[in-house]
Every structure is written in structure tokens, then in C-alpha cells.
Design an enzyme around this catalytic site. Structure first.
Site, PDB file in Angstrom:
ATOM      1  N   LYS A  12      13.106  10.501  -8.092  1.00 40.93           N
ATOM      2  CA  LYS A  12      14.778   9.568  -7.436  1.00 40.93           C
ATOM      3  C   LYS A  12      14.292   8.256  -7.403  1.00 40.93           C
ATOM      4  CE  LYS A  12      18.350  11.143  -5.087  1.00 40.93           C
ATOM      5  NZ  LYS A  12      19.224  11.899  -6.677  1.00 40.93           N
ATOM      6  N   THR A  57      14.804  16.008  -6.540  1.00 38.99           N
ATOM      7  CA  THR A  57      14.737  14.872  -6.707  1.00 38.99           C
ATOM      8  C   THR A  57      16.013  13.863  -5.218  1.00 38.99           C
ATOM      9  OG1 THR A  57      17.257  14.234  -7.567  1.00 38.99           O
ATOM     10  CG2 THR A  57      14.914  14.569  -9.089  1.00 38.99           C
ATOM     11  N   ASP A  58      16.484  15.587  -4.721  1.00 40.46           N
ATOM     12  CA  ASP A  58      17.910  14.712  -3.269  1.00 40.46           C
ATOM     13  C   ASP A  58      16.422  15.009  -2.555  1.00 40.46           C
ATOM     14  OD1 ASP A  58      20.353  14.109  -1.846  1.00 40.46           O
ATOM     15  OD2 ASP A  58      19.659  15.873  -0.654  1.00 40.46           O
ATOM     16  N   PHE A 158       2.719 -29.999 -24.791  1.00 35.15           N
ATOM     17  CA  PHE A 158       3.020 -29.262 -25.881  1.00 35.15           C
ATOM     18  C   PHE A 158       2.647 -29.785 -27.587  1.00 35.15           C
ATOM     19  CE2 PHE A 158       5.476 -25.110 -28.470  1.00 35.15           C
ATOM     20  CZ  PHE A 158       4.323 -24.627 -28.029  1.00 35.15           C
ATOM     21  N   ARG A 175       6.396 -33.125 -20.493  1.00 25.51           N
ATOM     22  CA  ARG A 175       7.273 -31.930 -20.466  1.00 25.51           C
ATOM     23  C   ARG A 175       7.553 -31.473 -19.423  1.00 25.51           C
ATOM     24  NH1 ARG A 175       6.254 -26.513 -23.355  1.00 25.51           N
ATOM     25  NH2 ARG A 175       4.679 -25.679 -22.920  1.00 25.51           N
TER      26      ARG A 175
END
Length: 290
Positions: A12, A57-58, A158, A175
Site C-alpha cells: 500500500k 493492501t487495505d 567553476f 558564483r
């Protein structure tokens, strides 16, 4: 040539849970999304539709809510309780993976100070956890966070990168460096002070980001992961995903104005994405990749 069933799981996903702990004067709110994934002896349901080994799954959803009635606590603790329960109570299930996301709420400031039962969603970041409990291989806890936005206005450059016929990016010695931290870290064991560990890792990540002169986002990633492991003995591995949130210097020359590294366009996409893992060289193998 034979055709066979490969790796599989079911569960679930997206179970929304809000728990309110009501003290006499102060309330506390816990807001989670929980995903459950189970695997084991599930060949029959895939090949013939035999559901004898399938926990609906419930039911998994209901289990999450029933366990929350006894309290949630730290997300790692709640995940451990759930994962161990599914493996212990379902003979066909050999592994349970419980993934949790916790959303932060702040107390609203009233005229007389923090309100005892009023909150606003902070949106600063999301705390995460993943628990894997395997009947044969053991148990693993991974903590984390995502969406922690950070920015350095300088101490980043960079230069010296590879250039080919398609390169247009100019080098820069100063930067803005900005990213949204998505971090996950693997623990040695399955107990400890989860809250204190989380807070310490968050501090270490931020300290390393702020304290590293960055020549590349990759360098910053390694510095962040290294500082976490250097400070926290209970951890063996850190995985980081860092999108480079580019800030472009705006050309103001057409308006007769200088732009001394002050006015920027914050780019949305595309963006660079740097990912990597920093680990101890003696770290045990992970049950699930970070």
C-alpha cells in the site's frame, strides 16, 4: 528458452496519517505518508491468481492506522514496528520495506506567544525514513531528508572543465551555489536516539555546505557526506542527490547599468544533477541500495 517470474513486491502506497497527541495544555501533531512493500512466496498469485498468501493492501493501510493509535514516536521507530509486524504475522512474507515521509509543522505565534494547538505547515524540508526487515538477512534503517534548500552567495567557482565544440558556458571564479539537499544515511543498528541523530546529521550537512570553498558541486557533495560520517559513529553510509539550482547573472548593459555580481535570474530547468555516495570502507552490504 524459459520465461520465469522475477523480483516482485506489492503493498500500500501513499497512506496519509495525521496523529494528534493531546496534552493538557499543548498539542503535538505528527503528519506522515507511509508506503508498505511486501515480498516473499508470491509466485502463485502471479502465475495463477491464487491469493492465499496475499495480505490485502487495505489491511496494510488499516494496520498503519491501528499502530498509530498506540503512538507514532520517531519515524524510524514506527517503521520498525510495522515492518517487523508484517514479517512476523504473515508466514509467506519474508521481507517488508516501510518508507515514511514526515512533514514539519510550526506552532503559530499568537499575541501571547506560541499557540498551544495552532500550526502552520513549514515546508522547509521533509524528514524521511526507510526500514527493511528481512526474515533471513536482518533489519536495516535508513534516515533522511529532502527539499532542504541551501545557498552560498560566494566561495564557489567553476573553471577548468572539459570543453568541446558545443560548450558555451563561461568560466567563473565567483558564483552563487544553490541546491535542494536530498540526503539518506544508513545506520549501523536498529536502536538509538533517532531524533538526536537526525538533528546532528542535519547540522553536519549544513555546516559542511557553508564551510566548503566549492570548486565543483561534486566536491561539496563529498565534503558533506564525509563530515556526517566523521561526526556520527552510528552511521555507515550517506547518499546525496544535489540539483544545481543555477543563478544566471543578468546582462544589464542594454539598460546602461553595471551588474557587479548582484542581480541574478534564478533558473528553474534544465538543471545539473550531482549524485553520489560516501561510505565507510568497512560498511556492511546494504539490504536495499540507498
Amino acid at each position: 528458452m524459459a520465461i520465469v517470474l522475477g523480483d516482485n513486491r506489492y503493498g500500500k502506497a501513499g497512506v496519509r496519517l495525521v496523529r494528534v497527541d493531546r496534552g493538557e495544555a499543548w498539542h503535538r501533531i505528527t503528519d506522515l505518508t507511509v508506503d508498505v512493500a511486501l515480498s516473499g512466496e508470491l509466485t502463485a498469485v502471479h502465475l495463477s491468481g491464487d491469493n492465499a498468501h496475499v495480505l490485502p493492501t487495505d489491511t496494510q493501510k488499516n494496520t498503519v492506522y491501528a499502530f498509530a493509535a498506540d503512538g507514532v514516536g520517531e519515524v524510524e521507530e514506527f517503521g520498525l514496528r510495522l515492518a517487523r509486524h508484517f514479517v512476523a504475522t504473515q508466514p509467506a512474507i519474508g521481507r517488508a520495506v516501510v518508507t515514511l515521509a514526515e512533514y514539519e509543522w510550526d506552532r503559530i505565534e499568537g499575541a501571547d506567544g506560541p499557540a498551544p494547538h495552532s500550526f502552520s505547515r513549514s515546508g522547509r524540508y521533509t524528514r524521511t525514513a526507510r526500514v527493511v526487515h528481512d526474515a533471513a538477512a536482518g533489519t536495516e534503517v535508513v534516515s533522511g531528508l529532502r527539499g532542504l534548500t541551501v545557498l552560498n552567495t560566494t566561495d564557489s567557482e567553476f573553471v577548468g572543465y572539459a570543453v568541446d565544440r558545443y560548450t558555451t558556458l563561461p568560466e567563473t571564479k565567483d558564483r552563487i551555489l544553490a541546491t535542494d539537499i536530498d540526503a539518506r544515511w544508513r545506520h549501523r543498528g536498529t536502536d538509538g536516539d533517532w531524533a538526536a541523530s537526525f538533528a546532528a546529521v542535519r547540522r553536519a550537512l549544513l555546516a559542511a555546505f557553508a564551510g566548503t570553498y566549492s570548486r565543483s558541486l561534486q566536491q561539496t557533495l563529498y565534503a558533506m557526506g564525509r563530515q556526517v560520517l566523521a561526526e556520527r559513529d552510528e552511521l555507515v553510509e550517506v547518499r546525496l542527490s544535489l540539483p544545481n539550482r543555477h543563478h544566471y547573472l543578468v546582462d544589464l548593459a542594454p539598460f546602461g547599468r553595471d551588474n557587479p555580481n548582484a542581480v541574478f535570474l534564478a533558473g528553474d530547468r534544465p538543471y545539473g544533477l550531482v549524485e553520489g555516495t560516501v561510505r565507510r570502507d568497512d560498511a556492511p552490504a546494504a539490504l536495499v541500495e540507498l
